[in-house]
Design a protein around this motif. Structure first.
Motif, PDB file in Angstrom:
ATOM      1  N   VAL A  51     -62.525   4.057  -2.849  1.00  0.00           N
ATOM      2  CA  VAL A  51     -63.657   5.034  -2.380  1.00  0.00           C
ATOM      3  C   VAL A  51     -63.175   5.075  -0.829  1.00  0.00           C
ATOM      4  O   VAL A  51     -63.224   4.021  -0.101  1.00  0.00           O
ATOM      5  CB  VAL A  51     -65.164   5.064  -2.629  1.00  0.00           C
ATOM      6  CG1 VAL A  51     -65.666   5.824  -1.640  1.00  0.00           C
ATOM      7  CG2 VAL A  51     -65.332   5.212  -4.117  1.00  0.00           C
ATOM      8  N   VAL A  52     -63.079   6.365  -0.270  1.00  0.00           N
ATOM      9  CA  VAL A  52     -62.819   6.366   1.352  1.00  0.00           C
ATOM     10  C   VAL A  52     -64.094   7.094   1.703  1.00  0.00           C
ATOM     11  O   VAL A  52     -64.367   8.217   1.236  1.00  0.00           O
ATOM     12  CB  VAL A  52     -61.519   6.840   1.691  1.00  0.00           C
ATOM     13  CG1 VAL A  52     -61.369   6.869   3.138  1.00  0.00           C
ATOM     14  CG2 VAL A  52     -60.485   6.150   0.627  1.00  0.00           C
ATOM     15  N   LEU A  53     -64.660   6.810   2.798  1.00  0.00           N
ATOM     16  CA  LEU A  53     -65.587   7.526   3.477  1.00  0.00           C
ATOM     17  C   LEU A  53     -65.224   8.016   4.866  1.00  0.00           C
ATOM     18  O   LEU A  53     -64.714   7.270   5.547  1.00  0.00           O
ATOM     19  CB  LEU A  53     -66.933   6.701   3.585  1.00  0.00           C
ATOM     20  CG  LEU A  53     -68.131   7.496   4.371  1.00  0.00           C
ATOM     21  CD1 LEU A  53     -68.711   8.552   3.422  1.00  0.00           C
ATOM     22  CD2 LEU A  53     -69.286   6.431   4.210  1.00  0.00           C
ATOM     23  N   ASP A  54     -65.598   9.207   5.248  1.00  0.00           N
ATOM     24  CA  ASP A  54     -65.331   9.839   6.344  1.00  0.00           C
ATOM     25  C   ASP A  54     -66.483  10.840   6.747  1.00  0.00           C
ATOM     26  O   ASP A  54     -67.157  11.386   5.932  1.00  0.00           O
ATOM     27  CB  ASP A  54     -64.006  10.287   6.642  1.00  0.00           C
ATOM     28  CG  ASP A  54     -63.646  10.315   8.036  1.00  0.00           C
ATOM     29  OD1 ASP A  54     -64.659  10.122   9.068  1.00  0.00           O
ATOM     30  OD2 ASP A  54     -62.627  10.386   8.403  1.00  0.00           O
ATOM     31  N   LYS A  55     -66.780  11.247   7.829  1.00  0.00           N
ATOM     32  CA  LYS A  55     -67.580  12.456   8.110  1.00  0.00           C
ATOM     33  C   LYS A  55     -66.885  13.803   7.818  1.00  0.00           C
ATOM     34  O   LYS A  55     -65.847  13.639   7.531  1.00  0.00           O
ATOM     35  CB  LYS A  55     -67.811  12.729   9.808  1.00  0.00           C
ATOM     36  CG  LYS A  55     -68.727  11.405  10.491  1.00  0.00           C
ATOM     37  CD  LYS A  55     -69.105  11.712  11.780  1.00  0.00           C
ATOM     38  CE  LYS A  55     -68.030  12.194  12.779  1.00  0.00           C
ATOM     39  NZ  LYS A  55     -68.442  12.258  14.041  1.00  0.00           N
ATOM     40  N   ASP A  56     -68.035  14.582   7.380  1.00  0.00           N
ATOM     41  CA  ASP A  56     -67.410  15.988   6.684  1.00  0.00           C
ATOM     42  C   ASP A  56     -66.450  16.799   7.669  1.00  0.00           C
ATOM     43  O   ASP A  56     -65.543  17.264   7.167  1.00  0.00           O
ATOM     44  CB  ASP A  56     -68.679  16.949   6.435  1.00  0.00           C
ATOM     45  CG  ASP A  56     -69.788  16.918   7.446  1.00  0.00           C
ATOM     46  OD1 ASP A  56     -69.572  16.539   8.726  1.00  0.00           O
ATOM     47  OD2 ASP A  56     -70.785  17.374   7.219  1.00  0.00           O
ATOM     48  N   THR A  57     -66.708  16.745   9.182  1.00  0.00           N
ATOM     49  CA  THR A  57     -65.869  17.482   9.930  1.00  0.00           C
ATOM     50  C   THR A  57     -64.316  16.607   9.969  1.00  0.00           C
ATOM     51  O   THR A  57     -63.524  17.506  10.063  1.00  0.00           O
ATOM     52  CB  THR A  57     -66.788  17.537  11.236  1.00  0.00           C
ATOM     53  OG1 THR A  57     -67.133  16.299  11.740  1.00  0.00           O
ATOM     54  CG2 THR A  57     -67.784  18.554  10.963  1.00  0.00           C
ATOM     55  N   ASN A  58     -64.468  15.679   9.899  1.00  0.00           N
ATOM     56  CA  ASN A  58     -63.144  14.454   9.953  1.00  0.00           C
ATOM     57  C   ASN A  58     -62.354  14.980   8.642  1.00  0.00           C
ATOM     58  O   ASN A  58     -61.359  15.177   8.833  1.00  0.00           O
ATOM     59  CB  ASN A  58     -63.402  13.218  10.257  1.00  0.00           C
ATOM     60  CG  ASN A  58     -63.754  12.764  11.490  1.00  0.00           C
ATOM     61  OD1 ASN A  58     -63.688  13.594  12.480  1.00  0.00           O
ATOM     62  ND2 ASN A  58     -64.334  11.678  11.664  1.00  0.00           N
TER      63      ASN A  58
END
Length: 365
Positions: free
Chosen positions: A194-201
Motif C-alpha cells: 500500500v502507498v499513501l499520499d494526499k488526494d491532491t498529490n
C-alpha cells in the motif's frame, strides 16, 4: 511523457531504473510499438543493454512483439509493445463522505470502479474495515488477479499526512485520525503493498504522468475541502513533510470565519461558506485569489481545477478563476496563466491514486 525518456545509464546498479525508462517508452508508444534501436536512441543506452532489458520484460510478460516495421536499410525491424493487462493496480480515494476504488491496467486504463458511502468521522477500525471491504470486492469481481498480477493499492486521503511513513495527521475536522498508520494498517488487512499520499498529490501525479517533463502546474481541488497538488519541473512537489499544497489554509481575511483547522479567515472556510449559500461566482473569485497568490509565488505554467464543487458548475469556476488571474497578470505586465478543467473529471484523484503504485514502474513520481 513522450519523446525521449532518458538519459539511461549502463550500470548494473541502475538496471531497474533503465528497465523503467524502457517500459515507459513502450507504454508511450501504445499498440504501434517501438523498435530496440529507437529505444537505445531515446534512452542513451547501448543496443546490448536494451536487448537484455527487453528480453527480461518479455520474460516477465510485460512486453511482446508488435510486428515488424520497414527499415530504410537492412532487414525490417521488430517492434515491441507493452502488454497493458500483464499487471494491475488499485486506486482508493478516501473522501470525507465517499469512497471510490478503481482497478487499472499498466496503461492506467480503468477496468472496474466501485463507489460507496464513507464516514471519515467513524471510529478508525470501522472505517478501515469499510475501505478494505471495497477493495476486496473489487478484486473478487476481477478474476485473474492472483499471483503477481496485482501490484498493490494506492490510497489518496485528505491531508495533512506523512507520505514517507504512511501516517495521517490531524485531518481538518477529524482529529481522531492523528497518528494513525493508515498505510501499514490497510496493508495488513489486505495482504498487499500500500502507498499513501494526499488526494491532491495523487491527482497531480496522475496528471503529470503524460505531461511535458518541464511542465509546472497546480491542481486545485474544491470538494469537501480545498487543497492543491503541485507539479514543479515535471515532478510532484510534496515538501520535506508532505505539507506542500495545504492551499486551503492560507489566511486571506484576518477577521474571517473560523476554519476547521483552528485559524480564522482561511481560504477553504471562505470558499465553502460561499458555496453553502449558493454564491458560486464569489467562491470562484475567492479560488482565483488563492490561485493568483500561487502563480506569483511559484511562477507556474498553468492551473487545473477539479473536485466535486467545481465539476458541478465548471464554467463558473473556470471563468471566475481565469478572470482573477487575468486581472492580476495585467497589473504585473506578465502573460496570463491558462486555467483548465482537470482531465479525468471526478476520477482524477482515484486514478491518480493508482498511479502511486504504477509510477515507479516507469521511473515517474
Amino acid at each position: 511523457m513522450s519523446g525521449a525518456a532518458g538519459p539511461g545509464a549502463n550500470l548494473s546498479a541502475l538496471r531497474s531504473h533503465n528497465a523503467a525508462l524502457v517500459l515507459r517508452l513502450l507504454r508511450d508508444a501504445g499498440g504501434d510499438g517501438v523498435s530496440r534501436l529507437e529505444l537505445a536512441d531515446r534512452t542513451g543506452l547501448t543496443p546490448q543493454a536494451v536487448s537484455k532489458i527487453t528480453a527480461r520484460l518479455r520474460a516477465e510478460g510485460l512486453a511482446a512483439e508488435a510486428g515488424r516495421r520497414a527499415s530504410t536499410g537492412g532487414k525490417p525491424r521488430t517492434v515491441l509493445r507493452m502488454v497493458p493487462d500483464a499487471r494491475h493496480a488499485i486506486g482508493l480515494h478516501l473522501d470525507r463522505d465517499e469512497l471510490t476504488a478503481v482497478l487499472v491496467d499498466l496503461a492506467g486504463t480503468p477496468v472496474a470502479l466501485r463507489t460507496a458511502r464513507f464516514d471519515f468521522g467513524a471510529e478508525a477500525d470501522r472505517a478501515l474495515t469499510a475501505a478494505a471491504s471495497e477493495v476486496e470486492a473489487l478484486i473478487a469481481a476481477a478474476p485473474g488477479l492472483s499471483g503477481g498480477g496485482l501490484l498493490g493499492v494506492g490510497v489518496a486521503a485528505p491531508g495533512p499526512l506523512d507520505h514517507g511513513s504512511g501516517v495521517l495527521h490531524q485531518v481538518t475536522g477529524f482529529p481522531q485520525w492523528d497518528g494513525l498508520p493508515l498505510r501499514d494498517a490497510l496493508a495488513r488487512r489486505l495482504g498487499l503493498p500500500v502507498v499513501l499520499d494526499k488526494d491532491t498529490n495523487a491527482a497531480a501525479l496522475g496528471l503529470a504522468a503524460p505531461a511535458a517533463p518541464v511542465d509546472s502546474f497546480a491542481y486545485l481541488h474544491l470538494g469537501t475541502g480545498l487543497g492543491a497538488g503541485l507539479v514543479l519541473d515535471g515532478g510532484v512537489y510534496r515538501g520535506a513533510r508532505t505539507d506542500a499544497g495545504e492551499f486551503g489554509h492560507q489566511v486571506v481575511q484576518l477577521d474571517g470565519p473560523r476554519c476547521g483547522c483552528g485559524n480564522y479567515g482561511c481560504l477553504e472556510a471562505l470558499c465553502l461558506a460561499a458555496v453553502a449559500r449558493g454564491a458560486q461566482a464569489q467562491a470562484a473569485r475567492l479560488l482565483g485569489v488563492g490561485a493568483a497568490n500561487l502563480v506569483r509565488l511559484l511562477d507556474i505554467d498553468r492551473v487545473l481545477l477539479g473536485g466535486r464543487v467545481v465539476l458541478a458548475d465548471p464554467t463558473s469556476y473556470v471563468r471566475g478563476v481565469a478572470a482573477v488571474l487575468a486581472e492580476d497578470a495585467a497589473r504585473t505586465s506578465r502573460p496570463t496563466v491558462p486555467v483548465d478543467l482537470v482531465r479525468g473529471g471526478a476520477r482524477a484523484v482515484v486514478e491518480g491514486a493508482a498511479q502511486l503504485v504504477l509510477a515507479p514502474l516507469f521511473a515517474l513520481g
